[in-house]
Motif scaffolding. Structure first.
Motif, PDB file in Angstrom:
ATOM      1  N   ILE A 101       0.276  -1.618 -10.556  1.00 22.25           N
ATOM      2  CA  ILE A 101      -0.926  -0.993 -10.010  1.00 22.25           C
ATOM      3  C   ILE A 101      -0.576  -0.075  -8.847  1.00 22.25           C
ATOM      4  CG2 ILE A 101      -3.033  -1.483  -8.690  1.00 22.25           C
ATOM      5  CD1 ILE A 101      -3.467  -3.861 -10.556  1.00 22.25           C
ATOM      6  N   ARG A 102       0.277  -0.546  -7.952  1.00 23.11           N
ATOM      7  CA  ARG A 102       0.668   0.293  -6.812  1.00 23.11           C
ATOM      8  C   ARG A 102       1.375   1.555  -7.277  1.00 23.11           C
ATOM      9  NH1 ARG A 102       1.798  -4.885  -4.457  1.00 23.11           N
ATOM     10  NH2 ARG A 102       4.008  -4.693  -5.036  1.00 23.11           N
ATOM     11  N   GLN A 103       2.243   1.418  -8.283  1.00 20.88           N
ATOM     12  CA  GLN A 103       2.943   2.588  -8.811  1.00 20.88           C
ATOM     13  C   GLN A 103       1.962   3.578  -9.440  1.00 20.88           C
ATOM     14  OE1 GLN A 103       6.309   1.648 -11.385  1.00 20.88           O
ATOM     15  NE2 GLN A 103       6.737  -0.182 -10.185  1.00 20.88           N
ATOM     16  N   ASP A 104       1.023   3.052 -10.216  1.00 16.81           N
ATOM     17  CA  ASP A 104       0.042   3.931 -10.866  1.00 16.81           C
ATOM     18  C   ASP A 104      -0.762   4.711  -9.839  1.00 16.81           C
ATOM     19  OD1 ASP A 104       0.866   2.980 -13.309  1.00 16.81           O
ATOM     20  OD2 ASP A 104      -0.930   1.794 -13.720  1.00 16.81           O
ATOM     21  N   LEU A 105      -1.302   4.005  -8.857  1.00 20.39           N
ATOM     22  CA  LEU A 105      -2.162   4.651  -7.875  1.00 20.39           C
ATOM     23  C   LEU A 105      -1.381   5.585  -6.960  1.00 20.39           C
ATOM     24  CD1 LEU A 105      -4.576   1.710  -6.964  1.00 20.39           C
ATOM     25  CD2 LEU A 105      -4.897   3.552  -8.624  1.00 20.39           C
ATOM     26  N   PHE A 106      -0.098   5.286  -6.761  1.00 19.25           N
ATOM     27  CA  PHE A 106       0.737   6.153  -5.924  1.00 19.25           C
ATOM     28  C   PHE A 106       0.894   7.535  -6.558  1.00 19.25           C
ATOM     29  CE2 PHE A 106       4.814   7.706  -4.189  1.00 19.25           C
ATOM     30  CZ  PHE A 106       4.499   7.678  -2.843  1.00 19.25           C
ATOM     31  N   CYS A 107       0.752   7.627  -7.876  1.00 21.23           N
ATOM     32  CA  CYS A 107       0.809   8.935  -8.552  1.00 21.23           C
ATOM     33  C   CYS A 107      -0.264   9.876  -8.031  1.00 21.23           C
ATOM     34  CB  CYS A 107       0.627   8.760 -10.059  1.00 21.23           C
ATOM     35  SG  CYS A 107       1.964   7.894 -10.899  1.00 21.23           S
ATOM     36  N   PHE A 108      -1.338   9.302  -7.476  1.00 23.73           N
ATOM     37  CA  PHE A 108      -2.465  10.108  -7.016  1.00 23.73           C
ATOM     38  C   PHE A 108      -2.674  10.009  -5.507  1.00 23.73           C
ATOM     39  CE2 PHE A 108      -3.135   8.710 -11.349  1.00 23.73           C
ATOM     40  CZ  PHE A 108      -3.376   9.911 -12.010  1.00 23.73           C
ATOM     41  N   GLY A 109      -1.742   9.375  -4.821  1.00 25.12           N
ATOM     42  CA  GLY A 109      -1.841   9.326  -3.377  1.00 25.12           C
ATOM     43  C   GLY A 109      -1.848   7.936  -2.773  1.00 25.12           C
ATOM     44  N   GLY A 110      -2.029   6.910  -3.582  1.00 22.90           N
ATOM     45  CA  GLY A 110      -1.934   5.548  -3.069  1.00 22.90           C
ATOM     46  C   GLY A 110      -3.259   4.863  -2.839  1.00 22.90           C
ATOM     47  N   PHE A 111      -4.032   5.318  -1.830  1.00 18.06           N
ATOM     48  CA  PHE A 111      -5.379   4.854  -1.499  1.00 18.06           C
ATOM     49  C   PHE A 111      -5.457   3.501  -0.778  1.00 18.06           C
ATOM     50  CE2 PHE A 111      -5.788   7.101  -5.691  1.00 18.06           C
ATOM     51  CZ  PHE A 111      -6.188   8.314  -5.162  1.00 18.06           C
ATOM     52  N   GLY A 112      -4.439   2.679  -0.830  1.00 13.38           N
ATOM     53  CA  GLY A 112      -4.506   1.346  -0.221  1.00 13.38           C
ATOM     54  C   GLY A 112      -4.064   1.356   1.231  1.00 13.38           C
ATOM     55  N   GLN A 113      -4.344   0.251   1.924  1.00 14.27           N
ATOM     56  CA  GLN A 113      -3.910   0.054   3.301  1.00 14.27           C
ATOM     57  C   GLN A 113      -3.135  -1.252   3.365  1.00 14.27           C
ATOM     58  OE1 GLN A 113      -7.744   0.128   5.300  1.00 14.27           O
ATOM     59  NE2 GLN A 113      -7.300   2.172   6.106  1.00 14.27           N
ATOM     60  N   GLN A 114      -1.948  -1.198   3.940  1.00 10.96           N
ATOM     61  CA  GLN A 114      -1.117  -2.387   4.023  1.00 10.96           C
ATOM     62  C   GLN A 114      -1.835  -3.488   4.808  1.00 10.96           C
ATOM     63  OE1 GLN A 114       2.777  -1.648   5.577  1.00 10.96           O
ATOM     64  NE2 GLN A 114       3.574  -3.620   4.931  1.00 10.96           N
ATOM     65  N   GLY A 115      -1.868  -4.675   4.230  1.00  9.62           N
ATOM     66  CA  GLY A 115      -2.532  -5.790   4.860  1.00  9.62           C
ATOM     67  C   GLY A 115      -4.026  -5.860   4.594  1.00  9.62           C
ATOM     68  N   TYR A 116      -4.573  -4.821   3.950  1.00  7.01           N
ATOM     69  CA  TYR A 116      -6.014  -4.792   3.656  1.00  7.01           C
ATOM     70  C   TYR A 116      -6.273  -4.743   2.156  1.00  7.01           C
ATOM     71  CZ  TYR A 116     -10.886  -3.202   3.517  1.00  7.01           C
ATOM     72  OH  TYR A 116     -12.227  -3.096   3.257  1.00  7.01           O
ATOM     73  N   GLY A 117      -5.460  -3.997   1.467  1.00  7.70           N
ATOM     74  CA  GLY A 117      -5.690  -3.803   0.043  1.00  7.70           C
ATOM     75  C   GLY A 117      -6.466  -2.532  -0.211  1.00  7.70           C
TER      76      GLY A 117
END
Length: 221
Positions: free
Chosen positions: A50-66
């Motif tokens: 999931i992280r790899q997929d979303l990273f293709c478009f910029g990531g969107f997550g926050q470490q420690g938050y999700g």
């Protein structure tokens, strides 16, 4: 947003609608944020995938938050073109075409169905819901008059190529093909999505007959 210069794999693109659907369900449940691990568990994917997929478009997550469910859903919806105002027409108003018009939620997927076409005189000139049904002979004139992004083919397979070519010649960008024939047009700028119900059913037939088979994540490769 997709990072400049990077090509996104077909496998990732195929998973994006699943993310959007899952996030929509979480939103309906009142979930505000979700980790990649929890999202992966719900979808049968790994957190890393999931992280790899979303990273293709910029990531969107926050470490420690999700991930913020609403924000991520909106971002993926934007990537998929939910708010682009796409239009579609239905070619063939038999059982399948009629069922799609009546039951499939095109609007929830960012599409507005503006017209349907058929050759049956008992149907031509009527409306299915709010959708007018025109004669198939009027398709080319309609395409010259109105913008149509996608044509939905539910015609008998014998007429599929002819009608698909008319759609392509009329400026349609994509064809959603249910005609049970593998369409390949000579226009590389027109995207064809061939849908074969039998493929899914036969895959299921195989899997129920095999004692142990690989998990769904194998389609990532």
């Amino acid at each position: 947003m997709k990072k400049t210069g990077e090509k996104v794999s077909v496998a990732v693109i195929r998973r994006l609608p699943r993310y959007y659907r899952q996030l929509s369900e979480l939103r309906q449940q009142g979930v505000v944020r979700v980790s990649s691990g929890t999202l992966g568990k719900e979808m049968g994917l790994t957190a890393s995938q999931i992280r790899q997929d979303l990273f293709c478009f910029g990531g969107f997550g926050q470490q420690g938050y999700g991930y913020n469910v609403e924000k991520l859903r909106e971002e993926i919806g934007g990537i998929l073109g939910i708010n682009r105002g796409n239009t579609a027409v239905i070619l063939g108003v038999g059982n399948l075409g009629h069922a799609l018009i009546q039951n499939f939620k095109f609007g929830n997927n960012g599409f507005s169905v503006t017209a349907a076409f058929d050759v049956d005189d008992s149907i031509v000139g009527t409306k299915i819901g709010a959708i007018p049904v025109y004669h198939a002979d009027e398709l080319e004139e309609y395409l010259r008059t109105y913008r149509v992004d996608v044509g939905v083919l539910t015609v008998p397979r014998a007429f599929a190529v002819e009608m698909a070519q008319k759609l392509a010649d009329g400026g349609v960008k994509g064809i959603w093909n249910f005609a049970n024939v593998e369409l390949r047009l000579d226009k590389p700028d027109v995207i064809v999505e061939n849908v074969h119900f039998s493929d899914s059913l036969l895959a299921l037939s195989y899997m129920i007959g095999v004692p142990c088979h690989d998990e769904e994540t194998n389609d990532d490769e």
